[in-house]
Design a protein around this motif. Structure first.
Motif, PDB file in Angstrom:
ATOM      1  N   VAL A  40      -1.884   4.986  -7.058  1.00 45.93           N
ATOM      2  CA  VAL A  40      -2.616   3.913  -6.368  1.00 45.93           C
ATOM      3  C   VAL A  40      -4.071   4.344  -6.194  1.00 45.93           C
ATOM      4  O   VAL A  40      -4.351   5.445  -5.747  1.00 45.93           O
ATOM      5  N   ALA A  45      -8.036  -6.059   2.911  1.00 48.70           N
ATOM      6  CA  ALA A  45      -7.739  -6.174   1.483  1.00 48.70           C
ATOM      7  C   ALA A  45      -8.516  -7.344   0.895  1.00 48.70           C
ATOM      8  O   ALA A  45      -8.515  -8.439   1.438  1.00 48.70           O
ATOM      9  N   CYS A  91      -3.478   0.313   0.533  1.00 48.33           N
ATOM     10  CA  CYS A  91      -4.705   1.024   0.892  1.00 48.33           C
ATOM     11  C   CYS A  91      -5.077   0.765   2.348  1.00 48.33           C
ATOM     12  O   CYS A  91      -5.405   1.689   3.096  1.00 48.33           O
ATOM     13  N   CYS A 119      -7.923   3.057  -4.615  1.00 41.12           N
ATOM     14  CA  CYS A 119      -8.569   2.182  -3.658  1.00 41.12           C
ATOM     15  C   CYS A 119     -10.079   2.343  -3.833  1.00 41.12           C
ATOM     16  O   CYS A 119     -10.591   3.455  -3.639  1.00 41.12           O
ATOM     17  N   THR A 177       7.402  -2.325  -1.580  1.00 38.82           N
ATOM     18  CA  THR A 177       6.907  -2.364  -2.962  1.00 38.82           C
ATOM     19  C   THR A 177       7.960  -1.904  -3.957  1.00 38.82           C
ATOM     20  O   THR A 177       7.864  -2.221  -5.142  1.00 38.82           O
ATOM     21  N   ASP A 193      -7.918  -8.761  -1.959  1.00 36.49           N
ATOM     22  CA  ASP A 193      -7.047  -9.627  -2.748  1.00 36.49           C
ATOM     23  C   ASP A 193      -5.614  -9.474  -2.253  1.00 36.49           C
ATOM     24  O   ASP A 193      -5.362  -8.789  -1.272  1.00 36.49           O
ATOM     25  N   ASP A 194      -4.684 -10.109  -2.938  1.00 36.22           N
ATOM     26  CA  ASP A 194      -3.291 -10.058  -2.513  1.00 36.22           C
ATOM     27  C   ASP A 194      -2.464  -9.041  -3.288  1.00 36.22           C
ATOM     28  O   ASP A 194      -1.241  -9.089  -3.271  1.00 36.22           O
ATOM     29  N   TYR A 195      -3.113  -8.123  -3.974  1.00 39.07           N
ATOM     30  CA  TYR A 195      -2.375  -7.102  -4.701  1.00 39.07           C
ATOM     31  C   TYR A 195      -1.649  -6.177  -3.733  1.00 39.07           C
ATOM     32  O   TYR A 195      -2.159  -5.854  -2.652  1.00 39.07           O
ATOM     33  N   VAL A 196      -0.482  -5.741  -4.127  1.00 41.61           N
ATOM     34  CA  VAL A 196       0.322  -4.848  -3.307  1.00 41.61           C
ATOM     35  C   VAL A 196      -0.435  -3.552  -3.050  1.00 41.61           C
ATOM     36  O   VAL A 196      -0.424  -3.021  -1.935  1.00 41.61           O
ATOM     37  N   THR A 197      -1.114  -3.054  -4.056  1.00 39.78           N
ATOM     38  CA  THR A 197      -1.833  -1.794  -3.899  1.00 39.78           C
ATOM     39  C   THR A 197      -2.990  -1.917  -2.908  1.00 39.78           C
ATOM     40  O   THR A 197      -3.261  -0.979  -2.162  1.00 39.78           O
ATOM     41  N   SER A 198      -3.648  -3.056  -2.882  1.00 38.55           N
ATOM     42  CA  SER A 198      -4.732  -3.261  -1.912  1.00 38.55           C
ATOM     43  C   SER A 198      -4.190  -3.233  -0.497  1.00 38.55           C
ATOM     44  O   SER A 198      -4.789  -2.646   0.410  1.00 38.55           O
ATOM     45  N   LYS A 199      -3.048  -3.836  -0.302  1.00 35.23           N
ATOM     46  CA  LYS A 199      -2.427  -3.831   1.018  1.00 35.23           C
ATOM     47  C   LYS A 199      -1.997  -2.422   1.419  1.00 35.23           C
ATOM     48  O   LYS A 199      -2.134  -2.028   2.575  1.00 35.23           O
TER      49      LYS A 199
END
Length: 110
Positions: free
Chosen positions: A68, A29, A39, A70, A57, A31-37
């Motif tokens: 979401v 990931a 993915c 990615c 989430t 960044d620290d976004y929830v969606t990135s995690k």
């Protein structure tokens, strides 16, 4: 001659293992976004880990599957392209409605 054959076989297996291990794609990931995690977890191929990540989430599987993105792709396509165990993960996300890639071809008749 027998010792040489064993040595050659061992060397070949070792080099083959190293080559295949280094060829694996590792997603991280950015960044620290929830969606990135989500993915990254989705591409790892574990339905249990993905389920736990989705629960953290507070979103539903349906929301995750439909909303979401990615790397400018929807999550289903992203998992299909980069994921391990893509069919099972996408079936999990879509409630068993995932059928894989579909190509539509139009045929004109005279």
């Amino acid at each position: 001659m027998n010792t040489f054959t064993k040595l050659l076989a061992t060397a070949t297996l070792t080099l083959g293992t190293i080559t295949s291990a280094s060829a694996a794609t590792v997603l991280v990931a950015a960044d620290d976004y929830v969606t990135s995690k989500l993915c990254v977890v989705a591409t790892e191929g574990s339905k249990m880990r993905l389920s736990q990540a989705i629960k953290k989430t507070g979103l539903s599987k349906r929301d995750v599957a439909n909303n979401v993105t990615c790397n400018d792709q929807d999550l289903i396509s992203f998992v299909e392209q980069y994921g391990t165990n893509a069919n099972d993960i996408n079936n999990f996300l879509t409630g068993g409605k995932y059928t894989g890639s579909v190509e539509i071809t139009t045929i004109a008749s005279r």
